[in-house]
Design a protein around this motif. Structure first.
Motif, PDB file in Angstrom:
ATOM      1  N   GLU A   1      -4.958  72.240  49.951  1.00  0.00           N
ATOM      2  CA  GLU A   1      -5.123  71.255  49.871  1.00  0.00           C
ATOM      3  C   GLU A   1      -5.083  71.161  48.303  1.00  0.00           C
ATOM      4  O   GLU A   1      -3.830  70.495  47.664  1.00  0.00           O
ATOM      5  CB  GLU A   1      -6.347  70.044  49.654  1.00  0.00           C
ATOM      6  CG  GLU A   1      -6.866  69.519  51.381  1.00  0.00           C
ATOM      7  CD  GLU A   1      -8.493  69.274  51.456  1.00  0.00           C
ATOM      8  OE1 GLU A   1      -8.109  67.742  51.433  1.00  0.00           O
ATOM      9  OE2 GLU A   1      -8.993  70.071  50.576  1.00  0.00           O
TER      10      GLU A   1
ATOM     11  N   ARG B   1      -1.031  71.603  48.339  1.00  0.00           N
ATOM     12  CA  ARG B   1      -0.390  70.968  49.242  1.00  0.00           C
ATOM     13  C   ARG B   1       0.399  71.510  50.028  1.00  0.00           C
ATOM     14  O   ARG B   1       1.855  71.506  50.033  1.00  0.00           O
ATOM     15  CB  ARG B   1       0.313  69.415  48.231  1.00  0.00           C
ATOM     16  CG  ARG B   1      -0.680  68.587  47.842  1.00  0.00           C
ATOM     17  CD  ARG B   1       0.080  67.414  46.969  1.00  0.00           C
ATOM     18  NE  ARG B   1      -0.823  66.853  46.357  1.00  0.00           N
ATOM     19  CZ  ARG B   1      -0.348  65.819  46.643  1.00  0.00           C
ATOM     20  NH1 ARG B   1       0.650  65.049  46.334  1.00  0.00           N
ATOM     21  NH2 ARG B   1      -2.124  65.244  45.739  1.00  0.00           N
TER      22      ARG B   1
ATOM     23  N   VAL C   1      -0.395  65.511  51.527  1.00  0.00           N
ATOM     24  CA  VAL C   1      -2.298  66.316  51.259  1.00  0.00           C
ATOM     25  C   VAL C   1      -2.717  67.291  52.702  1.00  0.00           C
ATOM     26  O   VAL C   1      -3.261  66.345  53.540  1.00  0.00           O
ATOM     27  CB  VAL C   1      -2.749  65.896  50.448  1.00  0.00           C
ATOM     28  CG1 VAL C   1      -3.990  66.911  49.838  1.00  0.00           C
ATOM     29  CG2 VAL C   1      -2.096  65.395  48.962  1.00  0.00           C
TER      30      VAL C   1
END
Length: 114
Positions: free
Chosen positions: A6, A9, A30
């Motif tokens: 995350e 990304r 994301v």
């Protein structure tokens, strides 16, 4: 093996010996969670910042389909031909695959930790 990152990304693909195969940038998306769909060698990815589940080809790692699920999502699993998704606004939903129709299983507000 494929992992979601995350913070960066991206998704990271690791060889069976643990070495890095490749990283795939998903900005501005994301990615949050990931599940494997064995019947057609694809990967489904959710995002806590998007109303879509992206379907990725398992060989080329390119997006081949995008399913709209109505609000941001967290966890995902594939079972019995369906994607089970933690939809942050709607609750636990079932998404037919590959069709994409959405059915609410449990109506509630979900946390991004779900």
């Amino acid at each position: 093996m494929v992992f979601v990152n995350e913070e960066q990304r991206s998704i990271t693909v690791v060889n069976s010996n643990g070495s890095l195969d490749r990283k795939i940038d998903f900005k501005p998306y994301v990615p949050h969670d990931i599940t494997y769909i064995p019947k057609d060698n694809t990967i489904a990815i959710t995002s806590s910042s998007s109303h879509y589940v992206k379907i990725i080809d398992g060989d080329t790692l390119r997006v081949i389909k995008i399913l709209c699920v109505g609000s941001n999502c967290a966890g995902i699993a594939f079972t019995n031909g369906k994607l089970i998704v933690c939809n942050l606004e709607k609750g636990l939903i079932e998404v037919t695959y590959p069709g994409g129709s959405v059915k609410t299983i449990l109506s509630c507000t979900m946390s991004t930790n779900s």
